[in-house]
Design a protein around this motif. Structure first.
Motif, PDB file in Angstrom:
ATOM      1  N   ARG A  88      -7.789  -0.722   9.946  1.00 39.27           N
ATOM      2  CA  ARG A  88      -6.400  -1.153  10.493  1.00 39.27           C
ATOM      3  C   ARG A  88      -5.847  -2.188   9.803  1.00 39.27           C
ATOM      4  NH1 ARG A  88      -2.896  -0.178  14.647  1.00 39.27           N
ATOM      5  NH2 ARG A  88      -1.442  -2.085  15.304  1.00 39.27           N
ATOM      6  N   LEU A 127      -5.247  -1.531   6.040  1.00 33.54           N
ATOM      7  CA  LEU A 127      -3.799  -0.895   6.028  1.00 33.54           C
ATOM      8  C   LEU A 127      -2.676  -1.723   6.208  1.00 33.54           C
ATOM      9  CD1 LEU A 127      -4.538   2.491   8.223  1.00 33.54           C
ATOM     10  CD2 LEU A 127      -4.332   2.191   5.694  1.00 33.54           C
ATOM     11  N   THR A 186      -1.893  -3.711   2.992  1.00 38.09           N
ATOM     12  CA  THR A 186      -1.801  -2.923   1.937  1.00 38.09           C
ATOM     13  C   THR A 186      -0.173  -3.007   1.587  1.00 38.09           C
ATOM     14  OG1 THR A 186      -3.568  -1.559   2.488  1.00 38.09           O
ATOM     15  CG2 THR A 186      -1.822  -0.489   0.723  1.00 38.09           C
ATOM     16  N   PHE A 235      -3.053   7.225   2.548  1.00 35.05           N
ATOM     17  CA  PHE A 235      -2.666   6.081   3.558  1.00 35.05           C
ATOM     18  C   PHE A 235      -1.841   6.667   4.693  1.00 35.05           C
ATOM     19  CE2 PHE A 235       0.043   2.839   5.178  1.00 35.05           C
ATOM     20  CZ  PHE A 235      -0.709   1.681   4.799  1.00 35.05           C
ATOM     21  N   GLY A 282      -3.539   6.602   8.289  1.00 42.24           N
ATOM     22  CA  GLY A 282      -2.664   5.677   9.228  1.00 42.24           C
ATOM     23  C   GLY A 282      -1.877   6.378  10.362  1.00 42.24           C
ATOM     24  N   LYS A 341       2.287   1.624  10.281  1.00 44.67           N
ATOM     25  CA  LYS A 341       1.993   1.628   8.874  1.00 44.67           C
ATOM     26  C   LYS A 341       2.228   2.943   8.148  1.00 44.67           C
ATOM     27  CE  LYS A 341       1.395  -1.760   6.052  1.00 44.67           C
ATOM     28  NZ  LYS A 341       2.171  -2.582   5.438  1.00 44.67           N
ATOM     29  N   GLY A 342       1.377   3.988   8.889  1.00 49.04           N
ATOM     30  CA  GLY A 342       1.619   5.196   8.289  1.00 49.04           C
ATOM     31  C   GLY A 342       2.881   5.959   8.310  1.00 49.04           C
TER      32      GLY A 342
END
Length: 189
Positions: free
Chosen positions: A150, A153, A156, A169, A173, A182-183
């Motif tokens: 987590r 992510l 990133t 990703f 995510g 974030k996903g």
């Protein structure tokens, strides 16, 4: 008649090394851990063989060397097996199936489970440090320690990811639930 005396042109040691190298390369595709597992699945070493092995540095030294080689070659999945092979050796368990809990005695299950989790954490971190999010996620999810994924992510920069990395990703995510926000942000890009 005539008597012939034959002597080998090459000593035993280089011949053994050459044949072992050929077997390792052709049959086990260079995977030393699979060769060792295969040998131990055929038969366990005798007490005399174990003593000779111990004098030459022992199975622990051989497994440590294997782990060094696998790290150098970045064969992280095999490192997981080798780490558990080492634990099983230390626990005096069969080395035939290093990741299996089936033959671990009840009184040693907690110790083996802790070693399993430690190995998964170490290998997951190796994958993460190498920028391989998917395999890292597999190890961390298995041991239910997803915070590091987590955090990764979260840090990133989505603009620096290529198409396949973005898909991975989004999958980890959003679909796998490691960081849904974030996903979803990645999905909207």
């Amino acid at each position: 008649g005539r008597t012939f005396v034959y002597q080998p042109c090459v000593s035993r040691e280089p011949t053994h090394r050459r044949l072992a190298s050929k077997l390792l390369g052709q049959v086990f595709d260079g995977a030393v851990d699979q060769l060792v597992q295969s040998v131990f699945s055929v038969r366990q070493p005798t007490e005399d063989e174990l003593q000779k092995l111990e004098q030459s540095g022992g199975t622990a030294a051989a497994i440590d060397r294997l782990i060094e080689i696998l790290k150098f070659e970045k064969q992280y999945h095999r490192i997981f097996d080798a780490l558990l092979l080492k634990v099983r050796d230390e626990m005096r368990l069969s080395l035939a199936r290093p990741t299996s809990f089936d033959d671990v005695p009840a009184e040693k299950k907690d110790e083996f489970e802790k070693a399993y989790i430690d190995a998964a954490r170490a290998v997951g971190k190796m994958f993460l440090d190498d920028g391989q999010l998917g395999p890292a996620w597999m190890y961390f999810r298995t041991i239910q320690e997803t915070d590091l994924i987590r955090e990764t992510l979260d840090k990133t920069d989505l603009d620096k990811l290529d198409g396949q990395a973005v898909e991975e990703f989004i999958n980890i995510g959003l679909h796998e639930g490691a960081h849904p926000v974030k996903g979803f942000q990645a999905l909207l890009r």
